[in-house]
Write an enzyme that holds these catalytic residues in place. Structure first.
Site, PDB file in Angstrom:
ATOM      1  N   ASN A 179      22.583  20.218  57.752  1.00 18.07           N
ATOM      2  CA  ASN A 179      22.202  21.345  58.395  1.00 18.07           C
ATOM      3  C   ASN A 179      21.733  21.394  59.535  1.00 18.07           C
ATOM      4  O   ASN A 179      21.096  20.510  60.022  1.00 18.07           O
ATOM      5  CB  ASN A 179      21.285  22.163  57.285  1.00 18.07           C
ATOM      6  N   GLY A 189      20.326  16.243  52.134  1.00 14.15           N
ATOM      7  CA  GLY A 189      21.328  14.881  52.187  1.00 14.15           C
ATOM      8  C   GLY A 189      20.975  14.042  53.506  1.00 14.15           C
ATOM      9  O   GLY A 189      20.655  13.015  53.548  1.00 14.15           O
ATOM     10  N   GLU A 192      21.950  20.624  47.384  1.00 17.79           N
ATOM     11  CA  GLU A 192      22.342  21.591  48.443  1.00 17.79           C
ATOM     12  C   GLU A 192      24.114  21.594  48.680  1.00 17.79           C
ATOM     13  O   GLU A 192      24.582  22.230  49.308  1.00 17.79           O
ATOM     14  CB  GLU A 192      21.906  21.375  49.677  1.00 17.79           C
ATOM     15  N   ASN A 240       9.813  19.153  42.261  1.00 18.75           N
ATOM     16  CA  ASN A 240       8.357  19.477  42.650  1.00 18.75           C
ATOM     17  C   ASN A 240       8.106  20.348  41.445  1.00 18.75           C
ATOM     18  O   ASN A 240       8.634  20.445  40.556  1.00 18.75           O
ATOM     19  CB  ASN A 240       8.278  20.133  43.946  1.00 18.75           C
ATOM     20  N   LEU A 248       3.467  17.013  43.693  1.00 18.21           N
ATOM     21  CA  LEU A 248       2.254  18.001  43.521  1.00 18.21           C
ATOM     22  C   LEU A 248       1.794  18.438  44.766  1.00 18.21           C
ATOM     23  O   LEU A 248       0.755  18.785  44.822  1.00 18.21           O
ATOM     24  CB  LEU A 248       1.020  17.132  42.398  1.00 18.21           C
ATOM     25  N   ASP A 308      11.476  15.141  51.059  1.00 20.62           N
ATOM     26  CA  ASP A 308      12.797  14.300  51.641  1.00 20.62           C
ATOM     27  C   ASP A 308      12.326  12.824  52.015  1.00 20.62           C
ATOM     28  O   ASP A 308      12.911  11.736  51.485  1.00 20.62           O
ATOM     29  CB  ASP A 308      13.508  14.882  52.873  1.00 20.62           C
ATOM     30  N   GLY A 356       8.673  19.600  62.265  1.00 18.27           N
ATOM     31  CA  GLY A 356      10.242  19.417  61.957  1.00 18.27           C
ATOM     32  C   GLY A 356      10.502  18.683  60.632  1.00 18.27           C
ATOM     33  O   GLY A 356       9.569  18.333  60.207  1.00 18.27           O
TER      34      GLY A 356
END
Length: 317
Positions: free
Chosen positions: A12, A42, A146, A193, A231, A262, A297
Protein backbone atom coordinates in the site's frame (compact mmCIF):
# COMPACT_ATOMS: atom_id res chain seq x y z
CA UNK A 1 21.52 -14.12 9.39
CA UNK A 2 20.71 -15.50 5.95
CA UNK A 3 17.36 -17.16 6.62
CA UNK A 4 15.13 -17.20 3.56
CA UNK A 5 11.73 -15.63 4.23
CA UNK A 6 8.86 -15.73 1.75
CA UNK A 7 6.11 -13.15 2.29
CA UNK A 8 2.76 -13.28 0.49
CA UNK A 9 0.81 -10.13 1.18
CA UNK A 10 -0.25 -6.56 0.53
CA UNK A 11 1.49 -3.45 -0.70
CA UNK A 12 0.00 0.00 0.00
CA UNK A 13 0.86 3.63 -0.25
CA UNK A 14 0.27 5.24 3.16
CA UNK A 15 -1.05 8.79 3.47
CA UNK A 16 -0.48 9.88 7.06
CA UNK A 17 -1.75 12.95 8.93
CA UNK A 18 -0.63 13.69 12.49
CA UNK A 19 -3.32 15.29 14.69
CA UNK A 20 -3.61 16.44 18.32
CA UNK A 21 -6.19 13.69 18.89
CA UNK A 22 -8.19 11.20 16.84
CA UNK A 23 -11.51 12.65 15.65
CA UNK A 24 -14.81 11.40 17.08
CA UNK A 25 -17.48 10.24 14.61
CA UNK A 26 -18.70 13.24 12.59
CA UNK A 27 -15.89 15.47 13.89
CA UNK A 28 -13.21 17.27 11.88
CA UNK A 29 -9.78 17.69 13.50
CA UNK A 30 -7.11 19.83 11.86
CA UNK A 31 -3.66 18.23 11.60
CA UNK A 32 -0.30 18.56 9.91
CA UNK A 33 0.43 18.11 6.20
CA UNK A 34 -0.21 14.66 4.73
CA UNK A 35 2.93 12.55 4.31
CA UNK A 36 3.27 9.75 1.75
CA UNK A 37 5.12 6.58 2.72
CA UNK A 38 5.46 2.94 1.72
CA UNK A 39 3.19 0.54 3.60
CA UNK A 40 0.96 -2.51 3.45
CA UNK A 41 1.37 -5.31 5.98
CA UNK A 42 2.98 -7.65 3.46
CA UNK A 43 5.51 -5.10 2.24
CA UNK A 44 6.15 -3.79 5.76
CA UNK A 45 6.96 -7.24 7.08
CA UNK A 46 9.11 -8.03 4.05
CA UNK A 47 11.14 -4.84 4.51
CA UNK A 48 11.38 -5.42 8.26
CA UNK A 49 12.73 -8.94 7.74
CA UNK A 50 15.27 -7.65 5.19
CA UNK A 51 16.53 -4.94 7.58
CA UNK A 52 16.88 -7.59 10.27
CA UNK A 53 19.16 -9.65 8.04
CA UNK A 54 16.84 -12.02 6.17
CA UNK A 55 16.87 -12.95 2.50
CA UNK A 56 13.34 -11.93 1.58
CA UNK A 57 11.04 -12.53 -1.38
CA UNK A 58 7.63 -10.87 -1.67
CA UNK A 59 4.60 -12.05 -3.66
CA UNK A 60 1.92 -9.43 -4.26
CA UNK A 61 0.20 -7.08 -6.69
CA UNK A 62 0.59 -3.38 -7.48
CA UNK A 63 -1.48 -1.09 -9.67
CA UNK A 64 -0.03 0.45 -12.84
CA UNK A 65 0.12 3.91 -11.30
CA UNK A 66 2.68 6.27 -9.78
CA UNK A 67 2.24 4.77 -6.31
CA UNK A 68 2.97 1.29 -7.63
CA UNK A 69 6.18 2.42 -9.32
CA UNK A 70 7.35 4.17 -6.14
CA UNK A 71 6.64 1.14 -3.99
CA UNK A 72 8.50 -1.21 -6.34
CA UNK A 73 11.55 1.07 -6.32
CA UNK A 74 11.47 1.16 -2.54
CA UNK A 75 11.49 -2.64 -2.29
CA UNK A 76 14.57 -2.77 -4.51
CA UNK A 77 16.36 -0.21 -2.32
CA UNK A 78 15.60 -2.31 0.76
CA UNK A 79 17.00 -5.47 -0.81
CA UNK A 80 13.64 -7.27 -1.07
CA UNK A 81 13.30 -9.59 -4.09
CA UNK A 82 10.17 -8.25 -5.83
CA UNK A 83 10.33 -10.36 -8.99
CA UNK A 84 7.07 -12.06 -7.91
CA UNK A 85 5.30 -8.74 -7.34
CA UNK A 86 3.07 -8.21 -10.35
CA UNK A 87 1.59 -5.06 -11.87
CA UNK A 88 -2.14 -5.20 -12.63
CA UNK A 89 -3.16 -3.07 -15.65
CA UNK A 90 -5.98 -0.67 -14.95
CA UNK A 91 -5.91 -1.21 -11.18
CA UNK A 92 -5.01 1.26 -8.45
CA UNK A 93 -2.31 0.46 -5.94
CA UNK A 94 -3.59 -0.17 -2.40
CA UNK A 95 -4.00 2.98 -0.33
CA UNK A 96 -4.11 3.47 3.45
CA UNK A 97 -5.34 6.69 5.09
CA UNK A 98 -3.68 6.93 8.52
CA UNK A 99 -4.41 9.42 11.29
CA UNK A 100 -1.93 9.48 14.18
CA UNK A 101 -2.50 11.35 17.44
CA UNK A 102 0.23 12.82 19.66
CA UNK A 103 0.75 9.73 21.85
CA UNK A 104 1.25 7.50 18.80
CA UNK A 105 -2.17 5.85 18.70
CA UNK A 106 -3.67 5.67 15.23
CA UNK A 107 -6.72 5.05 13.10
CA UNK A 108 -6.42 3.47 9.62
CA UNK A 109 -8.82 3.28 6.68
CA UNK A 110 -7.78 0.94 3.86
CA UNK A 111 -8.63 0.89 0.13
CA UNK A 112 -7.24 -2.50 -1.01
CA UNK A 113 -6.89 -1.68 -4.71
CA UNK A 114 -4.75 -4.28 -6.51
CA UNK A 115 -4.37 -6.29 -3.30
CA UNK A 116 -7.96 -7.56 -3.57
CA UNK A 117 -7.05 -9.17 -6.91
CA UNK A 118 -4.30 -11.35 -5.43
CA UNK A 119 -6.44 -14.47 -5.78
CA UNK A 120 -5.29 -18.07 -6.07
CA UNK A 121 -4.95 -17.79 -9.86
CA UNK A 122 -2.70 -14.74 -9.45
CA UNK A 123 -0.65 -16.57 -6.81
CA UNK A 124 -0.08 -19.47 -9.20
CA UNK A 125 0.86 -17.11 -12.03
CA UNK A 126 3.26 -15.04 -9.93
CA UNK A 127 5.03 -18.13 -8.55
CA UNK A 128 5.68 -19.65 -11.97
CA UNK A 129 2.77 -22.08 -11.97
CA UNK A 130 3.75 -24.11 -8.90
CA UNK A 131 3.45 -22.35 -5.51
CA UNK A 132 4.77 -25.40 -3.61
CA UNK A 133 7.93 -25.56 -5.69
CA UNK A 134 8.38 -21.79 -5.40
CA UNK A 135 7.90 -21.96 -1.62
CA UNK A 136 10.37 -24.84 -1.23
CA UNK A 137 13.24 -22.39 -1.77
CA UNK A 138 12.35 -20.66 1.52
CA UNK A 139 12.91 -21.47 5.18
CA UNK A 140 9.61 -19.99 6.35
CA UNK A 141 6.42 -18.42 4.95
CA UNK A 142 4.92 -15.26 6.46
CA UNK A 143 1.28 -14.33 5.78
CA UNK A 144 -1.15 -11.57 6.76
CA UNK A 145 -4.81 -10.95 5.87
CA UNK A 146 -4.86 -7.74 3.83
CA UNK A 147 -5.18 -10.11 0.86
CA UNK A 148 -8.01 -12.66 0.37
CA UNK A 149 -8.12 -15.49 2.93
CA UNK A 150 -8.39 -18.00 0.08
CA UNK A 151 -5.04 -16.80 -1.25
CA UNK A 152 -3.36 -17.10 2.14
CA UNK A 153 -4.83 -20.60 2.46
CA UNK A 154 -3.44 -21.62 -0.93
CA UNK A 155 -0.01 -20.30 0.09
CA UNK A 156 -0.16 -22.14 3.43
CA UNK A 157 -1.11 -25.39 1.68
CA UNK A 158 1.82 -24.95 -0.70
CA UNK A 159 4.13 -24.41 2.26
CA UNK A 160 2.85 -27.54 4.00
CA UNK A 161 3.41 -29.55 0.80
CA UNK A 162 6.96 -28.18 0.61
CA UNK A 163 7.72 -28.86 4.28
CA UNK A 164 8.02 -25.15 5.07
CA UNK A 165 6.66 -23.64 8.31
CA UNK A 166 3.91 -21.00 8.04
CA UNK A 167 3.56 -17.91 10.24
CA UNK A 168 0.18 -16.15 10.08
CA UNK A 169 -0.34 -12.63 11.37
CA UNK A 170 -4.16 -12.74 11.44
CA UNK A 171 -4.61 -9.03 10.78
CA UNK A 172 -7.00 -7.60 9.96
CA UNK A 173 -9.26 -10.28 11.43
CA UNK A 174 -11.85 -11.45 8.84
CA UNK A 175 -15.07 -13.36 9.56
CA UNK A 176 -14.43 -16.80 11.05
CA UNK A 177 -15.61 -18.99 8.19
CA UNK A 178 -14.47 -22.40 6.91
CA UNK A 179 -11.60 -20.91 4.92
CA UNK A 180 -10.19 -19.06 7.91
CA UNK A 181 -10.58 -22.17 10.08
CA UNK A 182 -8.65 -24.19 7.48
CA UNK A 183 -5.96 -21.52 7.20
CA UNK A 184 -5.39 -21.51 10.95
CA UNK A 185 -5.20 -25.31 10.89
CA UNK A 186 -2.40 -25.04 8.30
CA UNK A 187 -0.61 -22.42 10.41
CA UNK A 188 2.39 -23.33 12.55
CA UNK A 189 2.73 -19.95 14.30
CA UNK A 190 -0.27 -17.65 14.85
CA UNK A 191 0.29 -13.99 15.81
CA UNK A 192 -2.58 -11.71 16.91
CA UNK A 193 -3.05 -8.54 18.92
CA UNK A 194 -5.49 -8.40 21.83
CA UNK A 195 -8.53 -7.31 19.84
CA UNK A 196 -7.87 -9.87 17.09
CA UNK A 197 -7.39 -12.64 19.64
CA UNK A 198 -10.62 -11.71 21.43
CA UNK A 199 -12.55 -11.63 18.15
CA UNK A 200 -11.20 -15.04 17.10
CA UNK A 201 -11.90 -16.62 20.48
CA UNK A 202 -15.46 -15.31 20.45
CA UNK A 203 -16.13 -16.38 16.87
CA UNK A 204 -14.70 -19.85 17.53
CA UNK A 205 -16.86 -20.30 20.61
CA UNK A 206 -13.89 -20.28 22.99
CA UNK A 207 -13.49 -18.45 26.31
CA UNK A 208 -12.57 -14.85 25.50
CA UNK A 209 -11.83 -13.80 29.09
CA UNK A 210 -9.23 -14.69 31.70
CA UNK A 211 -5.42 -14.42 31.71
CA UNK A 212 -3.87 -14.04 28.27
CA UNK A 213 -1.73 -17.20 28.53
CA UNK A 214 -4.92 -19.19 29.10
CA UNK A 215 -6.60 -17.55 26.11
CA UNK A 216 -3.53 -18.21 23.94
CA UNK A 217 -3.64 -21.85 25.03
CA UNK A 218 -7.27 -22.05 23.90
CA UNK A 219 -6.30 -20.73 20.48
CA UNK A 220 -3.69 -23.48 20.15
CA UNK A 221 -6.62 -25.86 20.02
CA UNK A 222 -7.40 -24.50 16.54
CA UNK A 223 -4.18 -26.04 15.20
CA UNK A 224 -1.06 -23.84 15.54
CA UNK A 225 1.99 -25.12 17.43
CA UNK A 226 2.73 -21.64 18.78
CA UNK A 227 0.24 -18.83 19.48
CA UNK A 228 1.52 -15.33 20.23
CA UNK A 229 -0.64 -12.45 21.47
CA UNK A 230 0.88 -8.97 21.36
CA UNK A 231 -0.06 -6.61 24.19
CA UNK A 232 1.13 -3.26 22.87
CA UNK A 233 3.44 -1.46 25.31
CA UNK A 234 3.06 -4.39 27.72
CA UNK A 235 4.96 -6.79 25.43
CA UNK A 236 3.60 -10.20 24.41
CA UNK A 237 2.56 -13.60 25.69
CA UNK A 238 2.84 -16.94 23.91
CA UNK A 239 1.72 -20.51 24.36
CA UNK A 240 3.41 -23.61 22.93
CA UNK A 241 3.51 -27.32 23.75
CA UNK A 242 6.19 -26.44 26.31
CA UNK A 243 3.87 -24.05 28.16
CA UNK A 244 3.44 -20.28 28.49
CA UNK A 245 5.99 -17.61 27.65
CA UNK A 246 5.92 -13.86 28.12
CA UNK A 247 8.12 -10.82 27.72
CA UNK A 248 7.39 -7.24 28.80
CA UNK A 249 7.60 -4.30 26.46
CA UNK A 250 10.78 -2.25 26.33
CA UNK A 251 10.56 1.28 27.76
CA UNK A 252 10.89 3.66 24.80
CA UNK A 253 9.64 7.11 23.85
CA UNK A 254 6.83 6.13 21.47
CA UNK A 255 5.80 8.62 18.79
CA UNK A 256 3.90 6.40 16.31
CA UNK A 257 2.66 2.81 16.71
CA UNK A 258 2.10 2.28 12.95
CA UNK A 259 4.31 -0.59 11.81
CA UNK A 260 5.19 -1.82 15.30
CA UNK A 261 3.20 -5.02 14.85
CA UNK A 262 4.85 -5.62 11.48
CA UNK A 263 8.31 -5.25 13.00
CA UNK A 264 7.33 -7.70 15.74
CA UNK A 265 6.05 -10.29 13.25
CA UNK A 266 9.12 -10.05 11.02
CA UNK A 267 11.55 -10.35 13.93
CA UNK A 268 9.72 -13.33 15.41
CA UNK A 269 9.51 -15.06 12.01
CA UNK A 270 13.18 -14.53 11.24
CA UNK A 271 14.28 -15.74 14.67
CA UNK A 272 12.13 -18.88 14.41
CA UNK A 273 13.50 -19.55 10.91
CA UNK A 274 16.96 -19.52 12.49
CA UNK A 275 15.78 -22.17 15.01
CA UNK A 276 16.05 -19.67 17.87
CA UNK A 277 14.31 -20.87 21.06
CA UNK A 278 10.80 -19.38 21.30
CA UNK A 279 11.61 -17.39 24.46
CA UNK A 280 14.56 -15.69 22.75
CA UNK A 281 12.56 -15.15 19.58
CA UNK A 282 9.79 -13.50 21.60
CA UNK A 283 12.31 -11.18 23.27
CA UNK A 284 13.78 -10.11 19.91
CA UNK A 285 10.29 -9.53 18.52
CA UNK A 286 9.33 -7.32 21.47
CA UNK A 287 12.52 -5.32 21.00
CA UNK A 288 11.87 -4.79 17.29
CA UNK A 289 8.26 -3.79 17.90
CA UNK A 290 9.26 -1.31 20.60
CA UNK A 291 11.93 0.30 18.42
CA UNK A 292 9.45 0.76 15.57
CA UNK A 293 7.35 3.07 17.76
CA UNK A 294 10.22 5.53 18.27
CA UNK A 295 10.04 6.95 14.71
CA UNK A 296 7.09 8.09 12.58
CA UNK A 297 5.83 6.12 9.61
CA UNK A 298 5.52 2.44 8.77
CA UNK A 299 8.52 1.24 6.75
CA UNK A 300 10.51 4.34 7.62
CA UNK A 301 10.38 3.36 11.30
CA UNK A 302 11.39 -0.31 10.96
CA UNK A 303 14.58 -1.12 12.90
CA UNK A 304 17.75 -2.81 11.69
CA UNK A 305 19.34 -5.91 13.19
CA UNK A 306 22.08 -3.75 14.73
CA UNK A 307 19.50 -1.55 16.48
CA UNK A 308 17.73 -4.59 17.94
CA UNK A 309 21.05 -6.06 19.08
CA UNK A 310 21.96 -2.79 20.83
CA UNK A 311 18.64 -2.65 22.66
CA UNK A 312 19.02 -6.26 23.80
CA UNK A 313 22.70 -6.03 24.76
CA UNK A 314 22.09 -4.93 28.38
CA UNK A 315 20.05 -8.06 29.04
CA UNK A 316 22.28 -10.44 27.12
CA UNK A 317 20.48 -11.36 23.92
Amino acid sequence: MNERVLVVGSLNMDLTIRVPRLPAPGETVSGQDAVRGAGGKGANQAVAAARLGGLVRLVGLLGDDEFGARLRSGLHREGVDATAVGTLPGAATGLALIVVQEDGENSITLAPGANRHLDEAALIRLTGGDPARFTADSDILLLQLEVPVATALAAARAARAAGVRTVLNAAPMPPFDDRLRQLIAYTDVLILNQSEATALLTAAGLAATGPWPRRAAALRGLGPDLVVVTLGADGAVAESADGPLSHPGFPVDAVDTVGAGDAFCAALTLALAAHTPPATALRRACAAGSLATTRPGAQAALPTRAEVDRLLAPEGG
